[in-house]
Design a protein around this motif. Structure first.
Motif, PDB file in Angstrom:
ATOM      1  N   PRO A  10       0.856  -1.141   0.000  1.00  0.00           N
ATOM      2  CA  PRO A  10       0.000   0.000   0.000  1.00  0.00           C
ATOM      3  C   PRO A  10       0.894   1.192   0.000  1.00  0.00           C
ATOM      4  N   SER A  11       1.712   1.455  -0.931  1.00  0.00           N
ATOM      5  CA  SER A  11       2.669   2.512  -0.763  1.00  0.00           C
ATOM      6  C   SER A  11       2.788   3.393  -1.959  1.00  0.00           C
ATOM      7  N   PRO A  12       2.732   4.723  -1.769  1.00  0.00           N
ATOM      8  CA  PRO A  12       2.911   5.597  -2.903  1.00  0.00           C
ATOM      9  C   PRO A  12       4.347   5.635  -3.331  1.00  0.00           C
ATOM     10  N   GLY A  13       4.675   5.031  -4.409  1.00  0.00           N
ATOM     11  CA  GLY A  13       6.026   5.039  -4.911  1.00  0.00           C
ATOM     12  C   GLY A  13       6.089   5.778  -6.220  1.00  0.00           C
ATOM     13  N   PRO A  14       7.168   5.647  -6.939  1.00  0.00           N
ATOM     14  CA  PRO A  14       7.334   6.359  -8.173  1.00  0.00           C
ATOM     15  C   PRO A  14       6.269   6.029  -9.188  1.00  0.00           C
ATOM     16  N   GLY A  15       5.700   4.841  -9.116  1.00  0.00           N
ATOM     17  CA  GLY A  15       4.729   4.476 -10.124  1.00  0.00           C
ATOM     18  C   GLY A  15       3.326   4.881  -9.792  1.00  0.00           C
ATOM     19  N   SER A  16       3.079   5.478  -8.642  1.00  0.00           N
ATOM     20  CA  SER A  16       1.714   5.818  -8.287  1.00  0.00           C
ATOM     21  C   SER A  16       1.591   7.261  -7.890  1.00  0.00           C
ATOM     22  N   ALA A  17       2.024   7.579  -6.659  1.00  0.00           N
ATOM     23  CA  ALA A  17       1.972   8.960  -6.217  1.00  0.00           C
ATOM     24  C   ALA A  17       3.278   9.641  -6.584  1.00  0.00           C
ATOM     25  N   LEU A 169      -0.220   3.164   7.839  1.00  0.00           N
ATOM     26  CA  LEU A 169       0.575   2.326   8.736  1.00  0.00           C
ATOM     27  C   LEU A 169       1.418   1.317   7.967  1.00  0.00           C
ATOM     28  N   ARG A 170       0.907   0.804   6.843  1.00  0.00           N
ATOM     29  CA  ARG A 170       1.608  -0.246   6.113  1.00  0.00           C
ATOM     30  C   ARG A 170       2.450   0.285   4.965  1.00  0.00           C
ATOM     31  N   SER A 171       2.267   1.537   4.621  1.00  0.00           N
ATOM     32  CA  SER A 171       2.940   2.089   3.450  1.00  0.00           C
ATOM     33  C   SER A 171       4.457   2.038   3.579  1.00  0.00           C
ATOM     34  N   SER A 172       5.130   1.822   2.436  1.00  0.00           N
ATOM     35  CA  SER A 172       6.589   1.885   2.428  1.00  0.00           C
ATOM     36  C   SER A 172       7.081   3.323   2.318  1.00  0.00           C
ATOM     37  N   ASN A 173       6.171   4.278   2.166  1.00  0.00           N
ATOM     38  CA  ASN A 173       6.526   5.698   2.093  1.00  0.00           C
ATOM     39  C   ASN A 173       6.631   6.249   3.514  1.00  0.00           C
TER      40      ASN A 173
END
Length: 327
Positions: A10-17, A169-173
């Motif tokens: 569940p993490s906003p990374g370069p490909g999403s956010a 809570l689970r995001s890698s961001n």
């Protein structure tokens, strides 16, 4: 037509956010916290309120933390090189860990210590109006910062069909999680400080003000420990969620070259960046040389996706059981 793995956890990374949004969230939080810290410090000096002293320490801790988080974002964006084959993404968690320790030591410890020292102090008259005005202004500024973090979190959570709090809570961001948690704690802390000052005014007892300072410190300590634990998990190589691994597996099986997958390992090496290892059985009966070329080609195609830092594929043996995506 080839299919790449999905964008992360569940993490906003370069490909999403987009990363500029994370940087904007940090900058907005920094400016809001700086203004609030100055205002609270002046109010604490003029009134001597224990709760306001705690809030001042809280805001100065948050202001310094935003610097760490900004550095975390920038250093984590660096492209991988020969010395760092998996990139620099984990630097984000290191600098975010510094920010969490700062929140604990400067915010929590100072607030609790000051509150305890004021429990037996002689009562002094306060300029309550100054405190109330500063708290109101701080609530507005902190609210603006929290709204920016909430907007980013909601957008990314909606893409993954997750509740916002669970996503955070689970995001890698880690920078988004830190700003979100710190701003939420700041708003709750302002309410606690207001109640402590109000009860002091209504009862004439400074104990309530001191207790307010202690409660703010406890709140900051809990938030800091949660942030430390989440960063620790990513630093030691926590695997993504079962849902994400199942999705990655399904995307691999959807590729026309891959018949089955017998082993899959995914690990976050930065915000929204995965290290992917899989054992696969390729379709057809090509020679070893052609299969090796096909494996390298698939690896390169996987790595073209923003969510994949590095992909390593090996051949499965005939006796290995096949993996199936969870439904």
């Amino acid at each position: 037509m080839t299919t790449a793995p999905p964008t992360t956890d569940p993490s906003p990374g370069p490909g999403s956010a987009p990363k500029p949004e994370s940087s904007l969230t940090v900058v907005v939080a920094f400016l809001a916290n700086l203004l609030v810290a100055v205002a609270k410090t002046v109010a604490a000096f003029l009134t001597g309120s224990a709760s306001m002293v705690a809030e001042s320490a809280h805001s100065w801790a948050d202001t310094g933390n935003e610097v760490f988080l900004f550095v975390a974002d920038k250093r984590g964006e660096k492209q991988r090189d020969a010395d760092h084959p998996l990139g620099y993404g984990k630097e984000t968690y290191v600098w975010s860990m510094f920010a969490a320790f700062g929140l604990f030591t400067v915010g929590a410890v100072v607030s609790i210590q000051h509150g305890i020292s004021q429990l037996g102090a002689a009562e002094e008259a306060e300029d309550y109006l100054v405190n109330y005005v500063v708290l109101a202004v701080a609530f507005v500024l902190e609210g603006i910062s929290f709204t920016q973090a909430l907007r980013q979190a909601r957008g990314s959570a909606r893409e993954r069909q997750l509740p916002t709090l669970r996503f955070v809570l689970r995001s890698s961001n880690s920078t988004l999680r830190a700003v979100f948690a710190e701003d939420a704690a700041a708003l709750v802390g302002l309410v606690i400080a207001f109640l402590g000052i109000l009860l002091h005014q209504l009862t004439g007892s400074a104990v309530y003000d001191a207790v307010g300072s202690i409660l703010v410190g406890v709140l900051l300590g809990v938030v800091a420990l949660v942030l430390v634990d989440r960063n620790r998990r990513f630093l030691v190589g926590e695997s993504p969620s079962d849902e994400l691994e199942s999705t990655v597996l399904a995307r691999l099986l959807a590729r026309p070259e891959i018949d089955r997958v017998t082993y899959l390992h995914t690990e976050f090496v930065g915000p929204g960046r995965l290290y992917l290892v899989a054992a696969v059985d390729m379709r057809g009966d090509d020679t070893e040389e052609h299969v090796a070329v096909a494996l390298r080609r698939v690896e390169r195609e996987l790595e073209q996706h923003d969510a994949v830092e590095e992909a390593v594929l090996t051949l499965a043996t005939p006796d290995e059981p096949s993996l199936q995506p969870r439904r």
